[in-house]
Design a protein around this motif. Structure first.
Motif, mmCIF file in Angstrom:
data_model
loop_
_atom_site.group_PDB
_atom_site.id
_atom_site.type_symbol
_atom_site.label_atom_id
_atom_site.label_comp_id
_atom_site.label_asym_id
_atom_site.label_seq_id
_atom_site.Cartn_x
_atom_site.Cartn_y
_atom_site.Cartn_z
ATOM 1 N N ALA A 80 -0.010 8.293 -19.643
ATOM 2 C CA ALA A 80 -0.554 8.323 -18.284
ATOM 3 C C ALA A 80 -1.075 6.952 -17.887
ATOM 4 O O ALA A 80 -0.893 6.514 -16.743
ATOM 5 N N SER A 81 -1.706 6.265 -18.821
ATOM 6 C CA SER A 81 -2.203 4.919 -18.547
ATOM 7 C C SER A 81 -1.045 3.965 -18.259
ATOM 8 O O SER A 81 -1.098 3.177 -17.307
ATOM 9 N N GLN A 82 0.005 4.038 -19.081
ATOM 10 C CA GLN A 82 1.181 3.189 -18.862
ATOM 11 C C GLN A 82 1.841 3.505 -17.522
ATOM 12 O O GLN A 82 2.252 2.604 -16.791
ATOM 13 N N PHE A 83 1.934 4.790 -17.200
ATOM 14 C CA PHE A 83 2.538 5.198 -15.933
ATOM 15 C C PHE A 83 1.705 4.686 -14.764
ATOM 16 O O PHE A 83 2.253 4.228 -13.751
ATOM 17 N N SER A 84 0.398 4.738 -14.907
ATOM 18 C CA SER A 84 -0.493 4.245 -13.847
ATOM 19 C C SER A 84 -0.282 2.747 -13.634
ATOM 20 O O SER A 84 -0.200 2.277 -12.488
ATOM 21 N N LYS A 85 -0.195 1.976 -14.718
ATOM 22 C CA LYS A 85 0.038 0.538 -14.604
ATOM 23 C C LYS A 85 1.394 0.254 -13.960
ATOM 24 O O LYS A 85 1.519 -0.620 -13.099
ATOM 25 N N GLN A 86 2.408 0.995 -14.398
ATOM 26 C CA GLN A 86 3.752 0.794 -13.853
ATOM 27 C C GLN A 86 3.780 1.156 -12.368
ATOM 28 O O GLN A 86 4.399 0.453 -11.566
ATOM 29 N N THR A 87 3.089 2.224 -11.999
ATOM 30 C CA THR A 87 3.030 2.628 -10.595
ATOM 31 C C THR A 87 2.338 1.556 -9.757
ATOM 32 O O THR A 87 2.782 1.249 -8.646
ATOM 33 N N ALA A 88 1.263 0.974 -10.293
ATOM 34 C CA ALA A 88 0.574 -0.110 -9.582
ATOM 35 C C ALA A 88 1.509 -1.297 -9.384
ATOM 36 O O ALA A 88 1.506 -1.928 -8.310
ATOM 37 N N GLN A 89 2.327 -1.601 -10.391
ATOM 38 C CA GLN A 89 3.295 -2.702 -10.264
ATOM 39 C C GLN A 89 4.325 -2.381 -9.180
ATOM 40 O O GLN A 89 4.690 -3.244 -8.381
ATOM 41 N N TRP A 90 4.809 -1.134 -9.190
ATOM 42 C CA TRP A 90 5.785 -0.727 -8.172
ATOM 43 C C TRP A 90 5.179 -0.834 -6.773
ATOM 44 O O TRP A 90 5.836 -1.307 -5.842
ATOM 45 N N ILE A 91 3.947 -0.386 -6.621
ATOM 46 C CA ILE A 91 3.294 -0.451 -5.315
ATOM 47 C C ILE A 91 3.162 -1.898 -4.873
ATOM 48 O O ILE A 91 3.412 -2.232 -3.708
ATOM 49 N N SER A 92 2.791 -2.764 -5.805
ATOM 50 C CA SER A 92 2.672 -4.185 -5.493
ATOM 51 C C SER A 92 4.018 -4.758 -5.061
ATOM 52 O O SER A 92 4.094 -5.520 -4.088
ATOM 53 N N MET A 93 5.080 -4.398 -5.771
ATOM 54 C CA MET A 93 6.418 -4.884 -5.424
ATOM 55 C C MET A 93 6.839 -4.385 -4.040
ATOM 56 O O MET A 93 7.394 -5.143 -3.234
ATOM 57 N N VAL A 94 6.587 -3.112 -3.754
ATOM 58 C CA VAL A 94 6.969 -2.545 -2.454
ATOM 59 C C VAL A 94 6.172 -3.218 -1.339
ATOM 60 O O VAL A 94 6.730 -3.528 -0.274
ATOM 61 N N GLU A 95 4.881 -3.458 -1.573
ATOM 62 C CA GLU A 95 4.069 -4.144 -0.563
ATOM 63 C C GLU A 95 4.585 -5.559 -0.326
ATOM 64 O O GLU A 95 4.631 -6.030 0.820
ATOM 65 N N GLY A 96 4.968 -6.257 -1.403
ATOM 66 C CA GLY A 96 5.537 -7.595 -1.263
ATOM 67 C C GLY A 96 6.840 -7.571 -0.483
ATOM 68 O O GLY A 96 7.080 -8.422 0.391
ATOM 69 N N PHE A 97 7.694 -6.587 -0.778
ATOM 70 C CA PHE A 97 8.961 -6.434 -0.069
ATOM 71 C C PHE A 97 8.709 -6.143 1.408
ATOM 72 O O PHE A 97 9.368 -6.706 2.288
ATOM 73 N N ASN A 98 7.750 -5.281 1.681
ATOM 74 C CA ASN A 98 7.401 -4.926 3.051
ATOM 75 C C ASN A 98 6.905 -6.157 3.808
ATOM 76 O O ASN A 98 7.277 -6.390 4.966
ATOM 77 N N GLN A 99 6.075 -6.967 3.161
ATOM 78 C CA GLN A 99 5.569 -8.193 3.774
ATOM 79 C C GLN A 99 6.717 -9.159 4.061
ATOM 80 O O GLN A 99 6.766 -9.785 5.122
ATOM 81 N N ALA A 100 7.650 -9.264 3.103
ATOM 82 C CA ALA A 100 8.814 -10.143 3.306
ATOM 83 C C ALA A 100 9.645 -9.663 4.491
ATOM 84 O O ALA A 100 10.118 -10.480 5.300
ATOM 85 N N LEU A 101 9.807 -8.333 4.627
ATOM 86 C CA LEU A 101 10.558 -7.799 5.782
ATOM 87 C C LEU A 101 9.842 -8.116 7.090
ATOM 88 O O LEU A 101 10.485 -8.463 8.093
ATOM 89 N N LYS A 102 8.519 -8.012 7.065
ATOM 90 C CA LYS A 102 7.755 -8.348 8.277
ATOM 91 C C LYS A 102 7.937 -9.821 8.630
ATOM 92 O O LYS A 102 8.101 -10.173 9.800
ATOM 93 N N GLU A 103 7.899 -10.673 7.616
ATOM 94 C CA GLU A 103 8.077 -12.096 7.862
ATOM 95 C C GLU A 103 9.470 -12.389 8.399
ATOM 96 O O GLU A 103 9.645 -13.222 9.304
ATOM 97 N N ILE A 104 10.479 -11.694 7.850
ATOM 98 C CA ILE A 104 11.851 -11.878 8.360
ATOM 99 C C ILE A 104 11.916 -11.438 9.813
ATOM 100 O O ILE A 104 12.526 -12.103 10.656
ATOM 101 N N GLY A 105 11.250 -10.308 10.100
ATOM 102 C CA GLY A 105 11.204 -9.842 11.489
ATOM 103 C C GLY A 105 10.503 -10.847 12.378
ATOM 104 O O GLY A 105 10.934 -11.113 13.510
ATOM 105 N N ASP A 106 9.425 -11.436 11.886
ATOM 106 C CA ASP A 106 8.706 -12.448 12.651
ATOM 107 C C ASP A 106 9.584 -13.674 12.873
ATOM 108 O O ASP A 106 9.615 -14.240 13.973
ATOM 109 N N VAL A 107 10.299 -14.101 11.854
ATOM 110 C CA VAL A 107 11.198 -15.256 11.963
ATOM 111 C C VAL A 107 12.316 -14.943 12.954
ATOM 112 O O VAL A 107 12.700 -15.787 13.780
ATOM 113 N N GLU A 108 12.836 -13.715 12.898
ATOM 114 C CA GLU A 108 13.907 -13.325 13.816
ATOM 115 C C GLU A 108 13.407 -13.366 15.262
ATOM 116 O O GLU A 108 14.094 -13.891 16.152
#
Length: 134
Positions: free
Chosen positions: A76-104
């Motif tokens: 459960a601890s490992q899954f929690s850490k992995q989930t936090a990493q996934w959330i961080s990656m998705v947030e980073g991807f979302n931010q990158a999409l926003k920036e691309i939208g802003d650039v567009e």
């Protein structure tokens, strides 16, 4: 192993005569008492052994459960850490999409400004050509 004592009352020696033969009831009673004690001891040991088997099985099951709980906690601890990493990656991807939208949007704005400037320059250039030819 738990041992219990069986108390048997002791009878005074009594002798009887049957057909001229003397029977010692004390030795008969003593023998029966020993047999009863031996039987009670065997029964007690069997009961204790039976209970010990159940207790031992419960102890084994408890150890297995404890091991499974520890394993589950680690997973459960490992899954929690992995989930936090996934959330961080998705947030980073979302931010990158926003920036691309802003650039567009910025690029569209620049493109419209450039077209406006190009149209104005063409208009000025045509106006200068017409005034020079007249």
């Amino acid at each position: 192993m738990l041992k219990t004592k069986l108390r048997v009352s002791y009878e005074a020696p009594v002798f009887h005569s049957v057909d001229g033969l003397s029977v010692d009831l004390v030795s008969f009673t003593e023998r029966r008492r020993r047999e009863a004690i031996a039987a009670a001891t065997c029964l007690t040991e069997a009961l204790v052994d039976h209970l010990n088997v159940g207790v031992a099985q419960a102890y084994i099951n408890q150890r297995k459960l404890d091991h499974e709980v520890k394993t589950l906690q680690v997973q459960a601890s490992q899954f929690s850490k992995q989930t936090a990493q996934w959330i961080s990656m998705v947030e980073g991807f979302n931010q990158a999409l926003k920036e691309i939208g802003d650039v567009e949007n910025w690029a569209r704005s620049i493109e419209m400004d450039m077209r406006t400037i190009a149209t104005a320059l063409e208009y000025v250039h045509k106006g200068q050509l017409q005034s020079a030819s007249s």
